[in-house]
Design a protein around this motif. Structure first.
Motif, short mmCIF file in Angstrom:
data_model
loop_
_atom_site.label_atom_id
_atom_site.label_comp_id
_atom_site.label_asym_id
_atom_site.label_seq_id
_atom_site.Cartn_x
_atom_site.Cartn_y
_atom_site.Cartn_z
N ARG A 226 -2.20 -48.77 -8.84
CA ARG A 226 -3.56 -48.66 -8.30
C ARG A 226 -3.59 -47.92 -6.97
O ARG A 226 -4.37 -46.98 -6.80
CB ARG A 226 -4.17 -50.05 -8.16
N GLU A 230 -5.28 -44.18 -6.34
CA GLU A 230 -6.44 -43.96 -5.49
C GLU A 230 -6.23 -42.75 -4.58
O GLU A 230 -7.16 -41.97 -4.33
CB GLU A 230 -6.74 -45.21 -4.66
N SER A 251 -9.24 -46.23 -21.68
CA SER A 251 -8.65 -47.14 -20.71
C SER A 251 -7.63 -48.04 -21.40
O SER A 251 -7.61 -48.17 -22.62
CB SER A 251 -9.74 -47.99 -20.06
N TYR A 256 -4.34 -45.17 -14.26
CA TYR A 256 -5.61 -45.30 -13.55
C TYR A 256 -6.17 -43.89 -13.35
O TYR A 256 -5.54 -43.05 -12.72
CB TYR A 256 -5.40 -45.97 -12.20
N ARG A 257 -7.36 -43.65 -13.91
CA ARG A 257 -7.92 -42.30 -13.89
C ARG A 257 -9.22 -42.29 -13.09
O ARG A 257 -9.94 -43.28 -13.05
CB ARG A 257 -8.16 -41.81 -15.31
#
Length: 287
Positions: A226, A230, A251, A256-257
């Motif tokens: 995560r 980010e 998903s 994490y896109r």
């Protein structure tokens, strides 16, 4: 001596004392910066070659998929996910981004290198206005170039894919979003280059910093965790890839896109921050 005699003996005021020089209007600064940019012989060639390279890579990508289409599985033929990736090819737009950031930097570091910046600041003490005028010219120049390149690449690639009934219409919301994002990418990168040029003021260092920031830095941050994802999502080319994708991967695949709205924020934030920092620095630092 009488008052009349003293008055008549006083020298007349000089022209410089009697007529104050009016401050330069902002539109005059923009016009001056426009002339400076086009006085560089490399400007038209840079814009032309960049545009042709983007359209050329899109053409080659579309031709490859046109030829490979009969061997694709039926699901891919029904929903050709390659329609937008052919229109906005990775190699073409990464190259365009690097050219734009370098060109944006040259707008300002060229003046620092030649010493012309001293003449500019003497003529126009309001340095912030000069930076803003450069930003206006860079924005106009690269938005037009990006729009021509994106429109040409999309039109040619979809014309080729239409022969396999695999093209996507510009009326599709995802296609329009991708076209706008592709058209604005060189503008975003050129403004980043301009901001870096004011901050660093050295040509080679500015260009290396711009290339590293745009192209290399995202590679250090994986999208598997995560916190790392980010940071990766805050990069310009990551945002461009999301905005020009036909759809987001499902998903739950361990990655994490970024979202579409988040990517537009990144697009806006980078040039605004770059120019804001440039305005702060140019106000406080000597030429």
């Amino acid at each position: 001596m009488s008052t009349d005699t003293a008055t008549s003996a006083a020298p007349p005021p000089s022209r410089s004392e009697s007529v104050a020089e009016p401050p330069a209007r902002f539109r005059d600064l923009v016009a001056a910066e426009w002339i400076k940019v086009w006085s560089l012989r490399s400007t038209p060639w840079t814009l032309l070659v960049s545009t042709l390279f983007v359209v050329g890579t899109a053409t080659l990508e579309a031709i490859d998929d046109y030829r490979a289409f009969p061997n694709m599985n039926p699901a891919m033929q029904r929903e050709p996910m390659f329609a937008l990736s052919d229109a906005f090819p990775l190699m073409g737009y990464w190259t365009l981004a690097l050219v734009a950031v370098s060109a944006g930097a040259i707008v300002v570091v060229g003046e620092y290198g030649s010493g012309l910046i001293r003449t500019t600041t003497v003529a126009v003490p309001a340095r912030e206005s000069v930076v803003l005028a450069k930003a206006v010219v860079v924005t106009a120049l690269w938005t037009v170039t990006g729009t021509i390149a994106a429109s040409g690449a999309f039109t040619v690639s979809q014309a080729i894919l239409s022969g396999r009934d695999a093209a996507i219409s510009i009326t599709e919301p995802v296609a329009l979003r991708a076209l706008v994002a592709a058209a604005l990418l060189p503008t975003v990168c050129a403004l980043i280059g301009l901001g870096l040029g004011v901050l660093i003021r050295h040509g080679a260092t500015t260009m290396v910093t711009g290339i590293f920031t745009l192209l290399m830095l995202p590679q250090f941050f994986s999208i598997r965790t995560r916190w790392s994802a980010e940071i990766n999502h805050a990069m310009v080319l990551t945002a461009w890839e999301r905005l020009t994708a036909m759809w987001a991967p499902p998903s739950g695949d361990g990655f994490y896109r970024p979202g579409v709205a988040e990517s537009w924020v990144v697009y806006a934030a980078w040039p605004l921050v770059a120019i804001a920092l440039a305005l702060i620095v140019v106000r406080r630092r000597d030429v």
